[in-house]
Write an enzyme that holds these catalytic residues in place. Structure first.
Site, mmCIF file in Angstrom:
data_model
loop_
_atom_site.group_PDB
_atom_site.id
_atom_site.type_symbol
_atom_site.label_atom_id
_atom_site.label_comp_id
_atom_site.label_asym_id
_atom_site.label_seq_id
_atom_site.Cartn_x
_atom_site.Cartn_y
_atom_site.Cartn_z
ATOM 1 N N TYR A 118 15.081 -104.154 5.318
ATOM 2 C CA TYR A 118 14.088 -103.724 4.317
ATOM 3 C C TYR A 118 14.538 -102.430 3.651
ATOM 4 C CZ TYR A 118 9.824 -101.928 2.233
ATOM 5 O OH TYR A 118 8.911 -101.427 1.336
ATOM 6 N N GLU A 206 11.124 -102.392 -4.357
ATOM 7 C CA GLU A 206 11.140 -102.903 -2.985
ATOM 8 C C GLU A 206 12.088 -104.085 -2.868
ATOM 9 O OE1 GLU A 206 7.700 -105.088 -1.213
ATOM 10 O OE2 GLU A 206 7.604 -103.361 0.129
#
Ligand code: ADP
Ligand code: MG
Length: 398
Positions: A118, A206
């Protein structure tokens, strides 16, 4: 403002972020054409909606329970799956129960995933800096990771005076457990994403998941970008990516009239001038046991036209069972506002209780106009009185 995954990937790629090859498709035929150009042997057909959790999402009318991101191994399957997704409603954790209709697809080459990581960037208001967040727990929602295993998230704040430096990217790369040449490619990747974030006035970038492939490459497998609306005027090319079909129609309508409107889940519509007063109004409605249906700031120069537009907006929400107008006439005069409220209430054939609290210049004249209008308007003297009256009126009408 949000954009689609394929648009975000294309913007990020321009800055040097590594992404898989792919193409957008609006029909199953187009999806097959894109797939043929990519060559295979593995393709991923991805629903494009402004919401995450597509992989684990479910189509409302797909009995097999297949998700919004599908890995396929033939051109024929690309077309078949595209047909099952396009014009069908996808429900994910982020769409709410009503889901979103899929109108575009992204057909991408299948990646050989070794690890899913991530990477996120956002503005941390506490430090006033762009903060990079990274975690080895890729593919999962970061909110969940933050809740269950906060120690698995590393945060690195970047001082705008220095910009991003080698030690920032190394810290992130090591936290992600990267080694050897991957540290260098991750540094290039993170720097590129950071540059895009700053140049394009992003609020969020993101990459979830960021992957390490079987051959050790680093790739963005998913991409989400959110832009600061107040800076859009200097990014016309980004504004062109806007997909109104993904936005709340009421909020689009509000923007046309320069009204700041945010729909909420309650049943008491609010029309207020000033964002601070609007928030205080929502708070006091809750204090008296009600639930606001919206946040609505009509701004300083609320004309009759804007007040009417605001009424129509509030009433376009079928949950609204009562309205509270709370206006302080400082620059605006209360009599002008009262005239606007009366005219608007007549025009929209108001059918729910309306409580009006006016204060400020010419307040007595304003109240007189409301009282003599012949409309069933309840007048209130202060915030508490107004909130109590509207909550009570809604309960009685129910
Ligand atoms: P969402 O976050 O909305 O579920 P993602 O783009 O993250 O959508 O895709 C969900 C999952 O699908 C990823 O975590 C990854 O495992 C898989 N996936 C997505 N794109 C590809 C791709 N190009 N190749 C292989 N797998 C993919
Ligand atoms: Mg994702």
């Amino acid at each position: 403002m949000n954009i689609h995954e394929y648009q975000a990937k294309s913007l990020l790629k321009k800055y040097g972020v590594a992404v898989p090859r792919g193409g957008v498709a609006y029909t199953p035929q187009e999806a097959e054409t894109v797939a043929r150009e990519l060559g295979g042997p593995v393709w991923v057909v991805k629903s494009q909606i402004h919401a995450g959790g597509r992989g684990a999402g479910r189509f409302k009318d797909n009995p097999e329970g297949k998700g919004g991101v599908r890995v396929v191994k033939s051109i024929e399957e690309v077309g078949k799956n595209a047909a099952e997704m396009l014009n069908h409603v996808l429900v994910t954790k982020q769409t709410g129960a009503e889901g979103r209709e899929v109108k575009r697809l992204y057909v991408e080459e299948g990646a050989d995933i070794k690890r899913e990581l991530y990477l996120g960037m956002l503005i941390d208001r506490a430090t006033g800096r762009v903060t990079i967040m990274a975690s080895t727990e890729g593919g999962m929602e970061i909110e969940e990771v933050a809740h269950n295993t906060p120690e698995k998230i590393v945060k690195v704040a970047v001082d705008p005076a220095t910009g991003i430096q080698g030690y920032h990217t190394r810290k992130v790369a090591f936290a992600l457990g990267l080694e050897g040449k991957q540290v260098g490619s991750a540094a290039k990747f993170i720097q590129a994403a950071y540059q895009a974030f700053v140049d394009l006035d992003c609020a969020i970038v993101e990459i979830n998941p960021l992957i390490v492939t079987g051959s050790g490459d680093i790739l963005a497998l998913d991409a989400k970008m959110n832009f600061d609306d107040n800076a859009l005027f200097r990014h016309k090319d980004v504004e062109e990516l806007r997909d109104e079909a993904e936005e709340d129609p009421a909020e689009i309508e509000a923007a046309k009239h320069s009204l700041n409107y945010v729909k909420l889940d309650g049943n008491i519509g609010c029309m207020v001038n000033g964002a601070g007063l609007a928030m205080a109004t929502m708070d006091i409605i809750k204090l008296y046991g009600g639930e606001p249906a919206n946040f609505l700031d009509v701004g300083g120069g609320a004309t009759k036209e804007r007040v009417t537009a605001a009424f129509k907006l509030i009433l376009s929400d079928s949950n609204v069972e009562g309205i509270l107008v709370n206006i302080f006439g400082g620059i605006m005069r209360c009599d002008v506002i009262a005239e606007g409220v009366v005219a608007a209430a007549r025009e929209v054939h108001l059918h729910v209780p309306l409580v009006v609290r006016l204060e400020g210049t010419n307040v007595d004249l304003g109240k007189k106009i409301l009282a003599e209008s012949g409309l069933p308007i309840l007048s209130a003297d202060n915030l508490a009185d107004a909130a109590e009256k509207v909550v009570k009126a809604v309960k009685e009408a129910a």
